[in-house]
Each structure stands twice: as C-alpha cells, then as structure tokens.
Write a protein that holds these residues in place. Structure first.
Motif: not given
Length: 700
Positions: A104, A240, A336, A340
């Motif tokens: 991430r 990501f 994601y 997020d």
C-alpha cells in the motif's frame, strides 16, 4: 518491534500483502512455482537488510507468515527461490529483492543498475545467464501501513452517465503553475483539493475529473539517460500504492482528502489505470516484482517458446488476466481504490488487452469483464475502456460488454476532419453526432457508452489542432519520429502562433465549433484539462516525457482575454447541455416519426431539405443540419437544431419546417453572441461555424 524472532509464525494466507492487526503483521504473497519465499526486513533508511526470514507456510499457492510485534512503517521485500529456467518461463533469482504486489506504500525509488536484471547484462548467453548480485540497494521497499481516515460525511455524487462531463487531467500538470496554490503544494494530491481549482471545475460544470495514472510507477531508464522523465506514468509497478512523487511532505492521505473535497463539490474522481502491463519490460527487462515472484503466471508467454513475453501492449510484456490469481490481484486493486479512496470509476488503459483470453483473442465475455460486471462494488462504478492495443485484432471499439463506456476515436477523427473541411466526411460525422449507435447500440447499451472527445493527453491539445499541421516533438530526443504522424489537424495558413488576425479568427472559430460538437453530440463528453482556455503543448503531440511547461497547464493563459472568453463559451455550452434534455438524450434515435413531418432525429442540408441517399454520398457536401425532437406534455413539440457549415464560405441556411418559435443558443462564429429569439427563416452561417437552436411549437 524490539527484537526480531528467528522464525515467523504461520500466519494466514488471507488477506494478501502485509496486514497489521494491532499486535503484529501478517505477510502473504502468491507464487505457484516458487520453492521457497523469504521475507526481508530493512532498517528505517531502507539501506540495510536487518533480517531474512522464511515464510513458513504455503496454502493454496499463497506463501504466508506472521511477525509478532511488528508495526506500521516497517520496510520489507521478498526473495523468491525456484528454478531459473527461462526456456520454461521461470525466472526465479533469490538475489533480487522483490516488491510486494499488494504493498500500500513504497519507500524510495528505483535506482537503475544492471543488478536489477535477473541475468548478466551483456552476457553472450543474454537472459539465459544468471546474475548473482544483490539488487536490494537499487530497489524501493514495501511499507507496512495502517491507514485511518474519516469518511463519515463523504457522499459519492453518483452522477448519472447521461449527465456526466469528464475533465481529463494530470495530477502534477494541473496545478504546477497555479499561483494561488502554495508553492510547496503545487503539483501534488493536496493541490487537487485547493478551493480555486475546485471552483474552476464547478464554474465550468464539470461532473468528473479523470486523473492520469497515480499508481506507483517507475521512471524508464532510457528516459533518465536522456535527462527526460516518464511524466504520464504509464509504467506501473505498485498497483495498490499512490505514486509518492505527488505527495506533499509524504502525506499519504492527501489524495483521500482531495477525493472527499471533490465529492463535496459534486465532482466524481475517475482513475486512469494500467493493468495491461508492468514496468518490468520484456524478457530482457528487470526483475523487480512479478517476474521474480512467478513469471510464468503473471505474464503472457509465447506458447511455442515461453522464454519470450507476448507483447500486445508495445511495452515488452502483457499481464495474463486469464490466470485467476492475476485477475484477483487486479480486482483486489480496483476494489481497494474504490473502498479505501472512494474512487468513483476507472479508465482502463489498452482495455482490449484485459479482454484477451487463452488463445490471445479478444472476448467481451472474458473473465475480467464478467468479474467486474457482477461485483457488488465495482459493477456500480463508472468503467471506461480504451478499446485497443497493438496485438492481433486489437482494435475493439464498440465491442466491450454492457456496463462499459469506451473512448471513441472515430468521434475524435471525424470531428477533426469535418471541421478541417475534408471531403466525404458527412455520413460518418452524422453517425458520431447521433451517439454512434452503429457501434454501441446492442445488448441494451446507451449513447453514454461513447466517450466523445476531440483531444486527450495522447496527441495534440485543442489549440494545437488548429495551430500545427506537423508534430513538433524535438524535445523528446527521438529526432521528431515519435508520436502520430497524421493529426488530422490544420494550421489555417501558418505553422504555430501567428499575429495574422484572419488566421487567428478562423482558428478560434474552429475550436469553438469542435467544442459545440463534443458537448452537443449524444454520448459522454470529455474535455482535456486546459482546452477550455487555450492550452498549448507547442506542437508536441507525444508529451509523455515532458515534465515541464510543455505539459503543465498554463493558468496565466486562463486569465488572458482570450482564455476567459473561451472558458465562458465552454461554460455556456455545458449549461446548455444540462438544461436541455434533448442535447444529452439517454436513448438512441433512429428517425422515428413522432408527429406529422417531425422525427425524433432528422438530417437536412442548408436548403432545409431532408438529405437524400445521393446527398449522403456527395463527397463535397460540407453543410449539415441535425434536428432532434420530442413531444411535450402540452401536446406540442420541442427541438434542438444544430447548423454546421464545414465549408470555406459563408452559407445561408433555410431552417427546416415546421416553423415554430426558435431561440439561438450559441454561435461558434463569435463567442460574444448571446442568446436571442430567431424570427427569420434563413440564417447566415459563417464558414467553419456551428450554431445551436432551440425550438418549440404546436402539432398542426
């Protein structure tokens, strides 16, 4: 973490990547063919490896282990042991540090060195040789993260497709020259949330901003050696992780903050994403992540000789979305960003590649499309494909499944050709104005499936289409050989800027006519950032490596008299589109009669006569009238009529019957012409001019 254990606990195969649970960190990484997987930990500088621990478990081809007491901020990478057998498609080399595909966050950047290759560069055996040098010094590191962000008050705009107006922009280039943004924040995610930028988008009427790649990407070695950069960012490695170059003071939440503030302003955020290839290049490229973890799974390899990559993308490699774990990684990445970061949609670079199946052909029923369409999160977002790649049968405009919109280059090209005055364009141009139903009207698709544009990041800006006939890419260092050779552009008498008032008048008129075309055609309009006030790239039609004034949006131009005039014109067009449903019809129109003498869409020549078959085949016909009509609740009708003169001379247009109350909405011959009632039945239309009229009347 006070003390490093001698071995990891077994941990869990799910979720993939590194996951902090409050007491420690779980690590999980896929490899079907590795024989051993090592977790490498680094000090806070990323320069020194402080531990190397085996991932102890292998479950469903997922290697996993748990590190107690580990905390967010920990730097790490993987080393995969297995066969180095390029002829069989395997390129394992434990000397190469590998980025976590699910990381991430990244720390540091790639530092180009031959040690990044799994083989000995310049060896007589080429990629069949084996390089034993450690690459960790030259590799970015993965970072354990634990994000906390308050999304409680965030609400997605959920703008209907039929009301969507897209603004394509580059994160850095959009604000790098915006003086009202604090100097340290220009060109960053934080600048995207600046009130002045958001106010500009709101004034225009933009409903969605489409950001060029923000996934962590790599600078190409050949560009750096020429003192150039990969400005566009189509060279992803961390799917990501947000690109760190756009962070202000390393604040990872700045992009989330920008999304939240744009949402509060009613503006959706769409990401341009690159899942067709990675930054590792061809079989002669580097080993930085996927190649070292499982080359035979992640990439499409030639069936008769798996030593070589399939190159349908022109970058050296092609992701193999036929493999379930590769498809899972892509969809996990999309999910994601949707969950997020609250991203509202995605534009898929080289989307044809994502629909290729085991035999290499394109299939609208490919697993990638099926998975996205049925996903309860992704299936509700805006999905846009660039419907081509360079592989066999790669041009797939109109062939994507329902739920997808597609960049329509046929719209772009026919618009440029019509307003340039090319012969024989009228039938094609009419098809694009009416929503390209010949391409998209199947399986319950709607006109919004066609993303209509005349300029995008790839090619000339709107201003340059009318200013340059030749590409001017000398700054790219390729002897002006790169980029499109034929831009379907016209300089109208002088190459580049000129003080000739007559030439400039024609150029401005053509730009406004093209803008009317984009915003009055059925489909989803897309504008390139800065085109609303005359941005130029000085003739460069391939500015992928220009991180400078060539590519950056010049806000000083926006404040000029000419820039303000064009911006005001664009605002009027967008207001018209929003106010009149006929301009943005959500259904295809095929000329059905809705009342005597009135069809839901009809085509006329400058005499107000319906176009016959012979007229449509008249290559020199450069005048066109499009009328869309519908019945009103009071028993009458209303219509939007577009008069288009693509010729080099002014023409008198007789307005088609029935004659009713009419109001001129916009005239591209002069940006200062305001709305007015039209009582005359004949209107003089200047050369290369478009006029939009609204009419209403009773059914006789």
């Amino acid at each position: 973490m006070t003390r490093l254990p001698e071995r990891l606990e077994s941990g869990s195969p799910y979720p993939l990547g590194s996951t902090f649970n409050g007491l420690g960190v779980n690590f999980a990484v896929f490899s079907a063919h590795a024989e051993r997987m090592e977790l490498c930990l680094f000090d806070e500088t990323g320069r020194h490896e402080i531990a190397r621990l085996d991932l102890p478990e292998w479950t469903d081809e997922i290697w996993h282990g748990y590190l107690p007491d580990a905390r967010p901020g920990l730097l790490y990478g993987f080393r995969a042991n297995g066969p180095y057998a390029p002829e069989e498609g395997h390129r394992f080399n434990p000397n190469k540090l590998l980025l976590d595909p699910y990381t991430r966050r990244t720390f540091g950047r790639v530092r180009w060195h031959d040690a990044l290759h799994g083989y000995r560069v310049n060896s007589p055996r080429a990629d069949l040789s084996f390089d034993r040098r450690d690459s960790a010094t030259y590799m970015p590191k993965s970072v354990v993260v634990s994000h906390a962000f308050d999304w409680d008050a965030d609400r997605r705009p959920n703008t209907p497709w039929s009301e969507t107006i897209i603004y394509e922009a580059h994160v850095k280039g959009l604000t790098q020259l915006m003086e009202s943004v604090p100097a340290a924040e220009r060109g960053t995610y934080r600048a995207l949330s600046h009130p002045d930028l958001i106010a500009h988008l709101q004034r225009l009427g933009i409903t969605a901003i489409e950001l060029m790649p923000v996934h962590g990407f790599v600078q190409d070695r050949f560009l750096q050696e020429k003192d150039l950069v990969n400005y566009w960012g189509y060279n992803s490695l961390a799917f990501f992780a947000p690109e760190t170059r756009y962070m202000h003071n390393n604040h990872a939440n700045d992009l989330r903050l920008a999304v939240r503030r744009l949402h509060a302003a009613g503006i959706e955020v769409i990401l341009d994403v690159v899942y067709n290839h990675t930054a590792e290049g061809s079989e002669l490229g580097q080993t930085m992540c996927f190649r070292g973890l499982d080359n035979a799974t992640y990439y499409r390899l030639q069936k008769d000789n798996p030593r070589y990559c399939v190159n349908d993308t022109g970058t050296g490699n092609t992701f193999n979305l036929d493999q379930p774990r590769v498809l899972q990684m892509v969809t996990d990445s999309l999910r994601y960003w949707a969950e997020d970061y609250h991203i509202d949609g995605f534009r898929f670079d080289l989307g044809s590649t994502l629909g290729r199946t085991g035999d290499g052909g394109f299939d609208p029923g490919a697993s990638f499309f099926d998975v996205l369409r049925q996903d309860p999160i992704l299936g509700r977002l805006k999905l846009i494909s660039e419907p081509w790649d360079i592989g066999p049968g790669g041009y797939q405009l109109g062939n994507h499944p329902p739920g997808f919109a597609e960049w329509n280059d046929k719209f772009r090209d026919s618009t440029r050709r019509f307003w340039r005055g090319d012969a024989g364009v009228r039938p094609e141009f009419a098809a694009r104005l009416s929503g390209s139903g010949d391409l998209f009207d199947r399986r319950a698709r709607r006109p919004w499936a066609s993303v209509n544009y005349v300029a995008s990041h790839d090619g000339q800006t709107l201003t340059d289409i009318t200013r340059y006939e030749q590409r001017h890419n000398e700054a790219n260092g390729e002897d002006n050989r790169d980029g499109h050779g034929d831009n379907l552009s016209c300089n109208w008498g002088a190459e580049g800027p000129t003080k000739d008032a007559e030439i400039n008048s024609v150029r401005e008129r053509v730009r406004r006519s093209m803008l009317i075309t984009v915003l009055a055609a059925l489909g989803t309009p897309m504008l390139l950032a800065g085109d609303e006030f005359g941005r130029t790239q000085q003739g460069n039609n391939n500015a992928y490596c220009q991180d400078n004034e060539i590519s950056w949006v010049d806000w000083a131009q926006a404040a000029s008299k000419e820039g303000e005039s064009l911006s005001a014109f664009v605002r009027r067009l967008i207001l018209i589109r929003k106010h009149y449903p006929l301009v943005r019809s959500n259904a295809y129109l095929y000329g059905e009669e809705i009342a005597p003498g009135i069809r839901n869409i009809d085509w006329f020549d400058e005499r107000g006569e319906p176009l016959s078959d012979d007229d449509w085949h008249n290559a020199e016909g450069k005048a066109l009238v499009m009328r869309r009509a519908r019945l009103t609740e009071d028993g009458g009708f209303e219509a939007i009529t577009m008069l288009m003169n693509g010729s080099q001379a002014s023409l008198d247009f007789d307005l088609p019957a029935p004659h009713a109350y009419r109001r001129l909405l916009v005239d591209s011959s002069d940006a200062t012409i305001g709305e007015r009632d039209v009582t005359e039945k004949t209107i003089a239309v200047q050369d290369r001019t478009a006029i939009l009229l609204y009419a209403r009347g009773s059914i006789e």
